[in-house]
Design a protein around this motif. Structure first.
Motif, mmCIF file in Angstrom:
data_model
loop_
_atom_site.group_PDB
_atom_site.id
_atom_site.type_symbol
_atom_site.label_atom_id
_atom_site.label_comp_id
_atom_site.label_asym_id
_atom_site.label_seq_id
_atom_site.Cartn_x
_atom_site.Cartn_y
_atom_site.Cartn_z
ATOM 1 N N LEU A 34 0.907 -1.416 0.130
ATOM 2 C CA LEU A 34 0.097 -0.007 0.124
ATOM 3 C C LEU A 34 0.711 1.255 -0.209
ATOM 4 O O LEU A 34 0.589 2.238 -0.695
ATOM 5 C CB LEU A 34 -0.898 -0.006 1.374
ATOM 6 N N VAL A 35 2.025 1.251 0.581
ATOM 7 C CA VAL A 35 2.853 2.384 0.800
ATOM 8 C C VAL A 35 3.389 2.638 -0.685
ATOM 9 O O VAL A 35 3.644 3.813 -1.314
ATOM 10 C CB VAL A 35 4.031 2.224 1.563
ATOM 11 N N CYS A 36 3.887 1.481 -1.340
ATOM 12 C CA CYS A 36 4.397 1.735 -2.664
ATOM 13 C C CYS A 36 3.316 2.145 -3.513
ATOM 14 O O CYS A 36 3.608 3.054 -4.553
ATOM 15 C CB CYS A 36 4.696 0.366 -3.063
ATOM 16 N N GLY A 37 2.099 1.734 -3.425
ATOM 17 C CA GLY A 37 0.941 2.361 -4.174
ATOM 18 C C GLY A 37 0.838 4.043 -3.832
ATOM 19 O O GLY A 37 0.666 4.634 -4.910
ATOM 20 N N ILE A 38 0.910 4.344 -2.733
ATOM 21 C CA ILE A 38 0.751 5.546 -2.442
ATOM 22 C C ILE A 38 1.803 6.555 -3.082
ATOM 23 O O ILE A 38 1.672 7.577 -3.697
ATOM 24 C CB ILE A 38 0.865 5.846 -0.738
ATOM 25 N N VAL A 39 2.796 5.977 -2.959
ATOM 26 C CA VAL A 39 4.318 6.522 -3.623
ATOM 27 C C VAL A 39 4.096 6.631 -4.957
ATOM 28 O O VAL A 39 4.531 7.728 -5.780
ATOM 29 C CB VAL A 39 5.711 5.985 -3.124
ATOM 30 N N MET A 40 3.711 5.722 -5.581
ATOM 31 C CA MET A 40 3.655 5.458 -6.936
ATOM 32 C C MET A 40 2.380 6.358 -7.475
ATOM 33 O O MET A 40 2.779 7.420 -8.686
ATOM 34 C CB MET A 40 3.195 4.271 -7.602
ATOM 35 N N LEU A 41 1.125 6.838 -6.859
ATOM 36 C CA LEU A 41 0.166 7.652 -7.274
ATOM 37 C C LEU A 41 1.042 9.079 -7.006
ATOM 38 O O LEU A 41 0.716 10.027 -7.961
ATOM 39 C CB LEU A 41 -0.868 7.586 -6.354
ATOM 40 N N THR A 42 1.801 9.446 -5.988
ATOM 41 C CA THR A 42 2.278 10.455 -6.010
ATOM 42 C C THR A 42 3.266 10.918 -7.117
ATOM 43 O O THR A 42 3.645 12.164 -7.506
ATOM 44 C CB THR A 42 3.090 10.655 -4.679
ATOM 45 N N ILE A 43 4.132 9.857 -7.459
ATOM 46 C CA ILE A 43 4.996 10.036 -8.657
ATOM 47 C C ILE A 43 4.174 10.313 -9.961
ATOM 48 O O ILE A 43 4.364 11.311 -10.691
ATOM 49 C CB ILE A 43 6.030 8.675 -8.872
ATOM 50 N N ILE A 44 2.992 9.878 -10.227
ATOM 51 C CA ILE A 44 2.231 10.040 -11.194
ATOM 52 C C ILE A 44 1.715 11.609 -11.284
ATOM 53 O O ILE A 44 1.793 12.347 -11.857
ATOM 54 C CB ILE A 44 0.928 9.172 -11.170
ATOM 55 N N LEU A 45 1.370 12.107 -9.874
ATOM 56 C CA LEU A 45 1.058 13.523 -9.701
ATOM 57 C C LEU A 45 1.721 14.410 -10.096
ATOM 58 O O LEU A 45 1.722 15.335 -10.858
ATOM 59 C CB LEU A 45 0.440 13.450 -8.287
ATOM 60 N N LEU A 46 3.062 14.021 -9.775
ATOM 61 C CA LEU A 46 4.168 14.827 -10.044
ATOM 62 C C LEU A 46 4.614 14.965 -11.445
ATOM 63 O O LEU A 46 4.815 15.973 -11.980
ATOM 64 C CB LEU A 46 5.566 14.351 -9.344
ATOM 65 N N GLY A 47 4.377 13.660 -12.041
ATOM 66 C CA GLY A 47 4.418 13.820 -13.912
ATOM 67 C C GLY A 47 3.392 14.726 -14.319
ATOM 68 O O GLY A 47 3.569 15.418 -15.359
ATOM 69 N N VAL A 48 2.164 14.776 -13.620
ATOM 70 C CA VAL A 48 1.131 15.442 -14.154
ATOM 71 C C VAL A 48 1.260 16.976 -14.069
ATOM 72 O O VAL A 48 1.101 17.869 -14.972
ATOM 73 C CB VAL A 48 -0.390 15.353 -13.732
ATOM 74 N N VAL A 49 1.928 17.526 -12.994
ATOM 75 C CA VAL A 49 2.170 18.928 -12.691
ATOM 76 C C VAL A 49 3.443 19.254 -12.937
ATOM 77 O O VAL A 49 3.943 20.581 -12.561
ATOM 78 C CB VAL A 49 1.528 19.141 -11.180
ATOM 79 N N TYR A 50 4.329 18.352 -13.455
ATOM 80 C CA TYR A 50 5.697 18.821 -13.399
ATOM 81 C C TYR A 50 6.117 20.128 -14.145
ATOM 82 O O TYR A 50 6.883 20.843 -13.447
ATOM 83 C CB TYR A 50 6.398 17.678 -14.075
ATOM 84 N N ARG A 51 5.587 20.415 -15.130
ATOM 85 C CA ARG A 51 5.533 21.765 -15.901
ATOM 86 C C ARG A 51 5.117 22.923 -14.957
ATOM 87 O O ARG A 51 5.611 23.974 -15.337
ATOM 88 C CB ARG A 51 5.051 21.698 -17.222
ATOM 89 N N ARG A 52 4.253 22.587 -14.143
ATOM 90 C CA ARG A 52 3.708 23.757 -13.389
ATOM 91 C C ARG A 52 4.424 24.088 -12.262
ATOM 92 O O ARG A 52 4.291 25.069 -11.597
ATOM 93 C CB ARG A 52 2.225 23.458 -12.811
ATOM 94 N N LEU A 53 5.550 23.285 -11.908
ATOM 95 C CA LEU A 53 6.336 23.444 -10.697
ATOM 96 C C LEU A 53 7.311 24.315 -10.994
ATOM 97 O O LEU A 53 8.808 23.899 -10.816
ATOM 98 C CB LEU A 53 6.674 22.095 -10.044
ATOM 99 N N VAL A 54 7.157 25.746 -11.296
ATOM 100 C CA VAL A 54 8.082 26.439 -11.779
ATOM 101 C C VAL A 54 8.156 27.822 -10.865
ATOM 102 O O VAL A 54 6.939 28.132 -10.153
ATOM 103 C CB VAL A 54 8.157 26.872 -13.100
ATOM 104 N N ALA A 55 9.026 28.707 -10.635
ATOM 105 C CA ALA A 55 9.160 29.868 -9.770
ATOM 106 C C ALA A 55 7.997 30.863 -10.248
ATOM 107 O O ALA A 55 7.650 30.919 -11.340
ATOM 108 C CB ALA A 55 10.214 30.580 -9.690
ATOM 109 N N PHE A 56 7.612 31.502 -9.265
ATOM 110 C CA PHE A 56 6.582 32.640 -9.937
ATOM 111 C C PHE A 56 7.037 33.445 -10.884
ATOM 112 O O PHE A 56 6.368 33.889 -11.801
ATOM 113 C CB PHE A 56 6.231 33.225 -8.673
#
Length: 473
Positions: free
Chosen positions: A442-464
């Motif tokens: 279950l922990v691996c699943g939670i971490v994998m979902l977080t990795i997917i989330l990071l992939g989705v918002v990766y381009r938005r994680l930029v400085a103001f």
């Protein structure tokens, strides 16, 4: 941050025996509330102090919060005095100490506002290194105070007992006073934009004519929410890992309580040293590959670490056939699990049979986790956690931009406090009922979902400033 973390960690190992000493009615369930009260207090206070720091000089919330922490430590030293309900006084003392710890939001907000984009990662890493060093040295000081013994000495005039339980909190109170003095003498309000130019800010009493106005623009709320989720997850998984280390090693390797305290203490101390090295290395690595890549890579390393922990093979743990009430993880409350981290091996000279308790049905069909697996996993998690921790709130501060960040940092700190409450509860229930295979899957699943989330918002994680085209990435 160093003095505050020492003040917190210096007492953590003695809470359970002290609670038992001052109030015989206190049970393991109540211990869970005592432990959780710190994070609950911090979760409530962080947004409050953050909002305060947005509109007033930051010295004010810092001094008030430290004063609350000093008072909480003094209350903790006197919880033995009342004739009854002593456990509730300890609960209040720990809750107030957590409330005072809400100043972490103010500290991170100050660093974010006082550094340019180029300076931010290095400054955040230095802060985390100081905090980690404090958490490492705190238990060392606690061990030294153990030489005083339970009886210690009593100052009858003010009814103060100085023993192995109260000496650490009295030192914590002294460090709090020292912190207040340093803030009054050394701290000055300073605010710059992302390029390093001094800006006008409500925290300034005066504004010079060469200051520039704070840049206008909308904050990317999607990136803000995503970063809060990421920060929650990384603290959630590390909190559950810290919680499960002792029960897991006792169940899998049939370690006695004395062996578990010694060996797991060495492992966690080594992880602390490893974290210091990672914090220093991050400052150089972030300049070459960027914060987003380190954050994503850190989560991948953490996922690999927990994947390695999955049981496999034909070897099974030794079964503990008797109900020994030892330090193996129980079936009931979060507090009982935490006891394993505080119980002194001197309390019971007859360790008795060891191994995986018969009450945990999964012990009969779940393969053991080999020691090499566990150590490899610990090293990987020790690499991934500090990387993700620093990068998450470094990116968060850059996403928010040069505007006052107190409230936003308050919510980030609150999400971390919630993670430290829920992580141990989650792992205790899943591990006890279903075993390490389900727990770590279950922990691996939670971490994998977080990795997917990071992939989705990766381009938005930029400085103001980068997002609004004022600075090139």
């Amino acid at each position: 941050m160093f003095l505050s973390s020492v003040g917190f960690s210096i007492v953590i190992m003695s809470i359970w025996p002290y609670l038992q000493k001052i109030d015989q009615t206190a049970d393991a369930s109540f211990l869970g509330w005592v432990i959780a009260s710190f994070s609950l207090g911090q979760m409530v206070a962080s947004p409050v102090f953050g909002l305060w720091s947005n509109y007033r000089p930051r010295k004010e919330p810092l001094i008030i919060s430290l004063s609350i922490s000093v008072a909480a430590n003094c209350l903790y030293a006197y919880v033995h005095v009342p004739a009854s309900h002593n456990k509730y006084y300890m609960l209040v003392a720990r809750g107030l100490l957590g409330f005072g710890a809400g100043n972490v939001a103010v500290i991170r907000s100050y660093i974010a506002g006082a550094t340019s984009l180029q300076e931010r990662t290095s400054s955040m890493a230095n802060t985390s290194a100081c905090q980690a060093l404090g958490f490492i040295l705190g238990p060392v000081f606690q061990t030294c105070f153990a030489l005083i013994g339970e009886k210690g000495v009593t100052w009858d005039t003010i009814k103060l007992q100085i023993n192995m339980y109260t000496a650490p909190v009295l030192l914590g109170a002294f460090l709090g006073v020292l912190n207040i003095i340093l803030i009054l003498i050394l701290l000055r309000e300073h605010h710059v934009d992302d390029s390093g130019r001094q800006c006008k800010n409500v925290n300034f009493e005066e504004a010079s004519t060469d200051e520039v106005q704070v840049l206008q623009g909308n904050i990317d709320q999607v990136a803000v929410v995503a970063t809060n989720i990421v920060f929650f997850v990384i603290l959630f998984i590390f909190a559950l890992f810290e919680t499960i280390v002792t029960p897991l090693t006792m169940d899998m390797y049939a370690w006695t309580r004395e062996q578990a305290v010694l060996y797991d203490g060495i492992i966690l101390a080594a992880l602390g040293v490893e974290a210091l090295i990672i914090f220093m290395g991050i400052k150089l690595l972030s300049k070459k590959i960027g914060e987003r890549a380190i954050l994503l890579g850190g989560f991948i390393v953490v996922w690999v670490g927990f994947f390695i922990l999955l049981p496999w093979g034909n070897h099974f743990p030794k079964i503990q056939w008797e109900d020994l009430h030892n330090n193996s993880i129980p079936n009931t409350t979060f507090g009982e699990i935490i006891i394993t981290l505080w119980k002194s091996p001197k309390e019971d000279h007859n360790e008795g049979p060891t191994g995986c308790p018969i009450g945990q049905a999964w012990c009969f069909y779940t393969p053991m986790i080999h020691l090499a697996q566990f150590l490899t996993s610990a090293v990987l998690i020790g690499i991934g956690y500090p990387s993700c921790n620093v990068m998450s709130y470094t990116l968060y501060s850059k996403i928010l931009g040069p505007k006052p960040q107190g409230v936003y940092m308050g919510w980030l700190t609150a999400s971390g406090s919630a993670a430290r409450i829920l992580g141990p509860v989650f792992i205790s229930q899943v591990y006890t009922s279903w075993g390490p295979r389900w727990a770590f899957s279950l922990v691996c699943g939670i971490v994998m979902l977080t990795i997917i989330l990071l992939g989705v918002v990766y381009r938005r994680l930029v400085a103001f400033s980068v997002r609004h085209g004022r600075i090139q990435e």
